[in-house]
Design a protein around this motif. Sequence first.
Motif, PDB file in Angstrom:
ATOM      1  N   ARG A  72     -16.374  -8.589  11.444  1.00 37.54           N
ATOM      2  CA  ARG A  72     -17.077  -9.677  10.160  1.00 37.54           C
ATOM      3  C   ARG A  72     -15.822  -8.304   8.838  1.00 37.54           C
ATOM      4  NH1 ARG A  72     -22.268  -7.566  10.694  1.00 37.54           N
ATOM      5  NH2 ARG A  72     -21.239  -5.956  11.599  1.00 37.54           N
ATOM      6  N   HIS A  73     -16.024  -7.191   9.273  1.00 36.84           N
ATOM      7  CA  HIS A  73     -15.073  -6.723   7.735  1.00 36.84           C
ATOM      8  C   HIS A  73     -13.897  -5.520   8.809  1.00 36.84           C
ATOM      9  CE1 HIS A  73     -15.234  -5.626   3.590  1.00 36.84           C
ATOM     10  NE2 HIS A  73     -14.572  -4.454   4.342  1.00 36.84           N
ATOM     11  N   VAL A  74     -13.589  -5.319   7.592  1.00 37.51           N
ATOM     12  CA  VAL A  74     -12.264  -4.474   7.982  1.00 37.51           C
ATOM     13  C   VAL A  74     -12.105  -3.279   6.663  1.00 37.51           C
ATOM     14  CG1 VAL A  74      -9.724  -3.478   8.780  1.00 37.51           C
ATOM     15  CG2 VAL A  74     -10.955  -5.571   9.087  1.00 37.51           C
ATOM     16  N   PHE A  75     -12.516  -2.011   6.815  1.00 41.55           N
ATOM     17  CA  PHE A  75     -12.663  -0.642   6.021  1.00 41.55           C
ATOM     18  C   PHE A  75     -11.105  -0.333   6.620  1.00 41.55           C
ATOM     19  CE2 PHE A  75     -17.093  -1.252   7.393  1.00 41.55           C
ATOM     20  CZ  PHE A  75     -17.448  -0.683   5.986  1.00 41.55           C
ATOM     21  N   CYS A  76     -10.533   0.172   5.397  1.00 37.87           N
ATOM     22  CA  CYS A  76      -8.584   1.128   5.694  1.00 37.87           C
ATOM     23  C   CYS A  76      -8.436   2.138   5.093  1.00 37.87           C
ATOM     24  CB  CYS A  76      -7.613   0.281   4.905  1.00 37.87           C
ATOM     25  SG  CYS A  76      -8.191  -1.344   6.163  1.00 37.87           S
ATOM     26  N   ALA A  77      -8.324   3.401   5.417  1.00 35.13           N
ATOM     27  CA  ALA A  77      -8.537   4.647   5.278  1.00 35.13           C
ATOM     28  C   ALA A  77      -7.197   5.244   5.071  1.00 35.13           C
ATOM     29  CB  ALA A  77      -9.780   5.776   5.873  1.00 35.13           C
ATOM     30  N   PRO A  78      -6.546   5.012   4.253  1.00 34.70           N
ATOM     31  CA  PRO A  78      -7.222   5.150   2.519  1.00 34.70           C
ATOM     32  C   PRO A  78      -7.074   4.038   2.111  1.00 34.70           C
ATOM     33  CG  PRO A  78      -4.933   6.364   2.479  1.00 34.70           C
ATOM     34  CD  PRO A  78      -5.560   6.798   3.822  1.00 34.70           C
ATOM     35  N   GLY A  79      -6.134   3.285   2.622  1.00 33.86           N
ATOM     36  CA  GLY A  79      -5.703   1.839   2.165  1.00 33.86           C
ATOM     37  C   GLY A  79      -4.793   2.037   1.515  1.00 33.86           C
ATOM     38  N   ASN A  80      -4.549   0.933   0.721  1.00 31.76           N
ATOM     39  CA  ASN A  80      -3.163   0.334  -0.518  1.00 31.76           C
ATOM     40  C   ASN A  80      -3.556  -0.281  -1.390  1.00 31.76           C
ATOM     41  OD1 ASN A  80      -2.240  -1.794   0.459  1.00 31.76           O
ATOM     42  ND2 ASN A  80      -0.721  -0.322   2.287  1.00 31.76           N
ATOM     43  N   GLY A  81      -2.787  -0.949  -2.482  1.00 33.71           N
ATOM     44  CA  GLY A  81      -2.869  -1.372  -3.376  1.00 33.71           C
ATOM     45  C   GLY A  81      -3.520  -3.200  -2.774  1.00 33.71           C
ATOM     46  N   GLY A  82      -2.524  -2.947  -1.693  1.00 28.57           N
ATOM     47  CA  GLY A  82      -2.694  -4.318  -0.895  1.00 28.57           C
ATOM     48  C   GLY A  82      -4.136  -4.782  -0.628  1.00 28.57           C
ATOM     49  N   THR A  83      -4.256  -4.155   0.312  1.00 26.88           N
ATOM     50  CA  THR A  83      -5.450  -4.127   0.890  1.00 26.88           C
ATOM     51  C   THR A  83      -6.783  -3.542  -0.133  1.00 26.88           C
ATOM     52  OG1 THR A  83      -5.632  -2.082   2.071  1.00 26.88           O
ATOM     53  CG2 THR A  83      -4.703  -2.801   3.316  1.00 26.88           C
ATOM     54  N   ALA A  84      -6.886  -3.125  -1.444  1.00 23.32           N
ATOM     55  CA  ALA A  84      -7.891  -3.332  -2.027  1.00 23.32           C
ATOM     56  C   ALA A  84      -7.805  -4.468  -2.338  1.00 23.32           C
ATOM     57  CB  ALA A  84      -7.304  -2.305  -3.139  1.00 23.32           C
ATOM     58  N   SER A  85      -7.266  -5.543  -2.301  1.00 21.31           N
ATOM     59  CA  SER A  85      -7.180  -7.187  -2.555  1.00 21.31           C
ATOM     60  C   SER A  85      -7.584  -8.213  -1.835  1.00 21.31           C
ATOM     61  CB  SER A  85      -5.896  -7.228  -3.801  1.00 21.31           C
ATOM     62  OG  SER A  85      -4.381  -7.568  -2.280  1.00 21.31           O
ATOM     63  N   GLU A  86      -8.166  -7.580  -0.768  1.00 19.12           N
ATOM     64  CA  GLU A  86      -8.136  -8.617   0.111  1.00 19.12           C
ATOM     65  C   GLU A  86      -9.965  -8.751   0.687  1.00 19.12           C
ATOM     66  OE1 GLU A  86      -6.135 -10.118   2.422  1.00 19.12           O
ATOM     67  OE2 GLU A  86      -4.057  -9.551   2.183  1.00 19.12           O
ATOM     68  N   HIS A  87     -10.374  -9.708   0.674  1.00 22.35           N
ATOM     69  CA  HIS A  87     -11.133 -10.134   1.043  1.00 22.35           C
ATOM     70  C   HIS A  87     -11.863  -9.426   1.877  1.00 22.35           C
ATOM     71  CE1 HIS A  87     -11.123 -13.849   4.481  1.00 22.35           C
ATOM     72  NE2 HIS A  87      -9.988 -13.711   3.406  1.00 22.35           N
ATOM     73  N   SER A  88     -13.474  -9.265   2.291  1.00 23.32           N
ATOM     74  CA  SER A  88     -13.799  -8.718   3.525  1.00 23.32           C
ATOM     75  C   SER A  88     -12.493  -7.243   4.158  1.00 23.32           C
ATOM     76  CB  SER A  88     -13.233  -9.909   4.903  1.00 23.32           C
ATOM     77  OG  SER A  88     -14.026 -11.215   4.572  1.00 23.32           O
ATOM     78  N   MET A  89     -11.646  -6.677   2.980  1.00 22.50           N
ATOM     79  CA  MET A  89     -11.341  -5.247   3.680  1.00 22.50           C
ATOM     80  C   MET A  89     -12.175  -4.687   2.198  1.00 22.50           C
ATOM     81  SD  MET A  89      -7.535  -5.070   4.048  1.00 22.50           S
ATOM     82  CE  MET A  89      -7.778  -6.906   5.830  1.00 22.50           C
ATOM     83  N   THR A  90     -12.156  -3.230   2.830  1.00 25.85           N
ATOM     84  CA  THR A  90     -12.715  -2.447   1.502  1.00 25.85           C
ATOM     85  C   THR A  90     -12.056  -0.876   2.278  1.00 25.85           C
ATOM     86  OG1 THR A  90     -15.123  -3.150   0.930  1.00 25.85           O
ATOM     87  CG2 THR A  90     -14.046  -1.283   1.256  1.00 25.85           C
TER      88      THR A  90
END
Length: 263
Positions: free
Chosen positions: A49-67
């Motif tokens: 349903r949803h993917v959380f990214c810790a800490p993630g990056n600019g790419g993951t920040a622009s994806e839908h269903s991803m925080t």
Amino acid sequence: PLPQVCSLAWLISARMAPKSGVEFDVLVVGGGGREHAISVKLRDSEKVRHVFCAPGNGGTASEHSMTNIAIGDSDVDGLVKFAQEKQVALVFVGPEAPLCAGLADACAGAGIPCFGPSKAAAELEASKAFSKVFFEKYGLPTAMFKNFKSGEHDVACKYVEDEYAAGREVVVKASGLAAGKGVLMPTSVEEAKAALNEVMVDKTFGDAGDEVVIEQLLVGEECSCMAFADGQVACMMVPAQDHKRVNDHDEGPNTGGMGAYAP
């Protein structure tokens, strides 16, 4: 390499849901391009349903269903707490450092499924010196080597001189985690001794250079062949090859990877 991790993400997402129609949230730990690719593949599964990214990056920040989540990838307590609060179905760890810090063990202790080896198993990645001794102990093919600890700089230099005098070139490796950059590839005995000075005296790689591996230089094509196992089943990924040197024609220092390709 990305071709392998993408296949792996698909494999795990295919096995996540015990019942059709059930959707889960997933936590991906890391902030590189590798973690972005993993997150996208997991997100694209009908079971996620949803993917959380810790800490993630600019790419993951622009994806839908991803925080993106403002938790460092080695903040073990913070990651476990977040996973519990969000009741994620899976924690997927990309980088080596969190695994070496015991994230998989902490998740297991909290009853959270985690893709990644235990801290004890991750020692094979955390310490090149440990892994070389492990290979030697169990008869696994590996290049000739000798390990040296802090305070043995002069002894290490003498070993290098003897190797070159015998016609054998060497590679100098900081034993600890150095983001894929801790391998120095000298082209002469002078460069090899300078590499030892860089690692053992100048401490360019910090604590990662507390122990150094001097290894026989092997020349040829390098290929990564990895299998992922759950203790019962092993699944081979496609073989892949990294572009490790920073410049074209296999020149320049090693990097964490300048790209990869697979059949």
